[in-house]
Design a protein around this motif. Structure first.
Motif, short mmCIF file in Angstrom:
data_model
loop_
_atom_site.label_atom_id
_atom_site.label_comp_id
_atom_site.label_asym_id
_atom_site.label_seq_id
_atom_site.Cartn_x
_atom_site.Cartn_y
_atom_site.Cartn_z
N ILE A 106 -33.57 -34.84 -48.92
CA ILE A 106 -34.75 -34.94 -48.05
C ILE A 106 -35.71 -36.00 -48.58
N ASN A 151 -33.87 -26.38 -44.90
CA ASN A 151 -33.47 -26.17 -46.30
C ASN A 151 -33.48 -24.69 -46.67
N ARG A 164 -37.24 -30.49 -41.86
CA ARG A 164 -36.15 -30.57 -42.83
C ARG A 164 -36.29 -29.49 -43.90
#
Length: 410
Positions: free
Chosen positions: A323, A307, A303
């Motif tokens: 997140i 980003n 994640r």
């Protein structure tokens, strides 16, 4: 004697989809018995170290199953395949019956974590991860500049011990003499036989770059995991009671990839290699916990890698907050407000903002009156606002991508 483990065998024809990225509620993972499987991701930010084609003995779906998050990849059968299906609640029994399988999963996860962590460091910090003991000297230099003399003294000591012939040994010894009068409490090394260790707030558990042969389990208090680079501290995580850290150095016999510092007074249990091997058979629930934590970290780092692809700095901050919400599995249907474990500066560091951007972008975030600072921590009055803003910036990013694509075509 462990009871027989009843595992299911499942077959998939070539080209069949076995798991699909984004699907929630994964309750089982798979070990390949025969055939080949290809893994893919919607956004492939970095190439997988082990490649994307798996064969007999390889496994997939463990990250989503053990972490409780949605799938981070799609698995498709390249040939007719036979798979061993392992349900989440069978994992502890699998460890008892087949310790080599558990070790294979843990070792591969550890290597995967290190590889992905290095990729994230390159993307967010624009430099390579430092896992060389010589880096400890630069860690010490950072602490001196922050007037954190106890931490600096610890790091200089470690540098001299780890690099007795290093280029900066003379400088480290000289600095230790200068700062010694300002060190309130010199950390004494623990005896390796001391399994239970107490640390005061802000004391260093270990430095990045320091050799390590132990992992730690937090029994009380909390620990922050950090990187020191470009004269700034990057907060990677805040770990609490029950969490495990330091496993990568123990499993791979490599220098620490990050540093660990007591976030508050804490008590830790240290586990060395010999004890760890014993625990695999005697405490399968603890190994299952370690696998779950590694799964959580791998999910998180994927994640975080995604980003880095968001161009707008404020958009990256909203996405990072989302997140953290997803990481904690916060039910936004029942939870209204939430206090994060960090402030604006730490959030900005998480998304790789430069020192000059932190104040400007942080001020923009606080212009949204849903957010405020309470006790140096970021507080949001309505967690749904995070998802709303995150969706907006992602939509703007997609529109910009489409516009640029159309411009290239024309």
């Amino acid at each position: 004697m462990a009871a027989p483990l009843q595992l299911a065998f499942v077959n998939f024809a070539a080209t069949s989809y076995i798991i699909v990225e984004g699907k929630r509620n994964a309750d089982r993972f798979f070990i390949i018995r025969s055939g080949k499987v290809r893994l893919s991701k919607e956004v492939q930010i970095v190439a997988e170290e082990q490649g994307d084609t798996l064969g007999p003995g390889d496994f997939f779906g463990v990250v989503s199953t053990m972490s409780g998050h949605s799938h981070i990849e799609t698995a498709q059968a390249l040939t007719d395949v036979t798979l061993i299906s392992v349900q989440k609640d069978q994992f502890s029994q699998l460890i008892q019956n087949n310790a080599p399988v558990a070790m294979k999963i843990i070792l591969q996860f550890s290597k995967r974590m290190r590889y992905l962590d290095e990729a994230l460091t390159r993307l967010t910090l624009k430099n390579n991860a430092a896992e060389d003991p010589s880096h400890i000297f630069h860690v010490a230099e950072y602490y001196v500049k922050q007037n954190q003399f106890s931490q600096a003294f610890y790091a200089y000591q470690k540098y001299v011990k780890c690099c007795p012939r290093g280029d900066n040994v003379a400088g480290a010894v000289e600095r230790m003499k200068k700062i010694a009068p300002y060190v309130k409490d010199i950390q004494q090394p623990f005896n390796p036989s001391e399994n239970i260790r107490a640390f005061k707030k802000d004391q260093i558990v270990f430095c990045e770059g320091e050799p390590g042969d132990e992992l730690f389990i937090i029994q009380r208090g909390s620990v922050k995991i950090i990187k020191i680079t470009d004269n700034k501290e990057i907060l990677l995580a805040v770990l609490k009671q029950g969490d495990i850290f330091g496993e990568m150095a123990l499993l791979e016999s490599k220098p620490r990839a990050a540093g660990a510092v007591a976030y508050e007074d804490c008590q830790l249990m240290a586990v060395n290699k010999e004890n760890f091997q014993q625990m695999i058979k005697s405490q399968p629930q603890l190994i299952a916990r370690l696998t779950t934590l590694l799964s959580e970290r791998i999910w998180l780092i994927y994640r975080q890698l995604a980003n880095t692809q968001i161009n707008e700095p404020l958009g990256r901050m909203y996405d990072m907050l989302q997140i953290q919400i997803d990481k904690k599995k916060i039910d936004v249907a029942t939870v209204t407000n939430y206090s994060f474990d960090f402030g604006i500066k730490e959030l900005a560091n998480m998304v790789g903002l430069s020192q000059g951007d932190i104040t400007v972008i942080g001020r923009k975030l606080l212009e949204n009156k849903t957010f405020q600072i309470m006790n140096d921590k970021l507080f949001v009055r309505d967690v749904k606002e995070i998802a709303k803003q995150n969706a907006y910036y992602r939509k703007m990013q997609q529109l910009e991508k489409t516009r640029l694509g159309n411009k290239l075509i024309s």
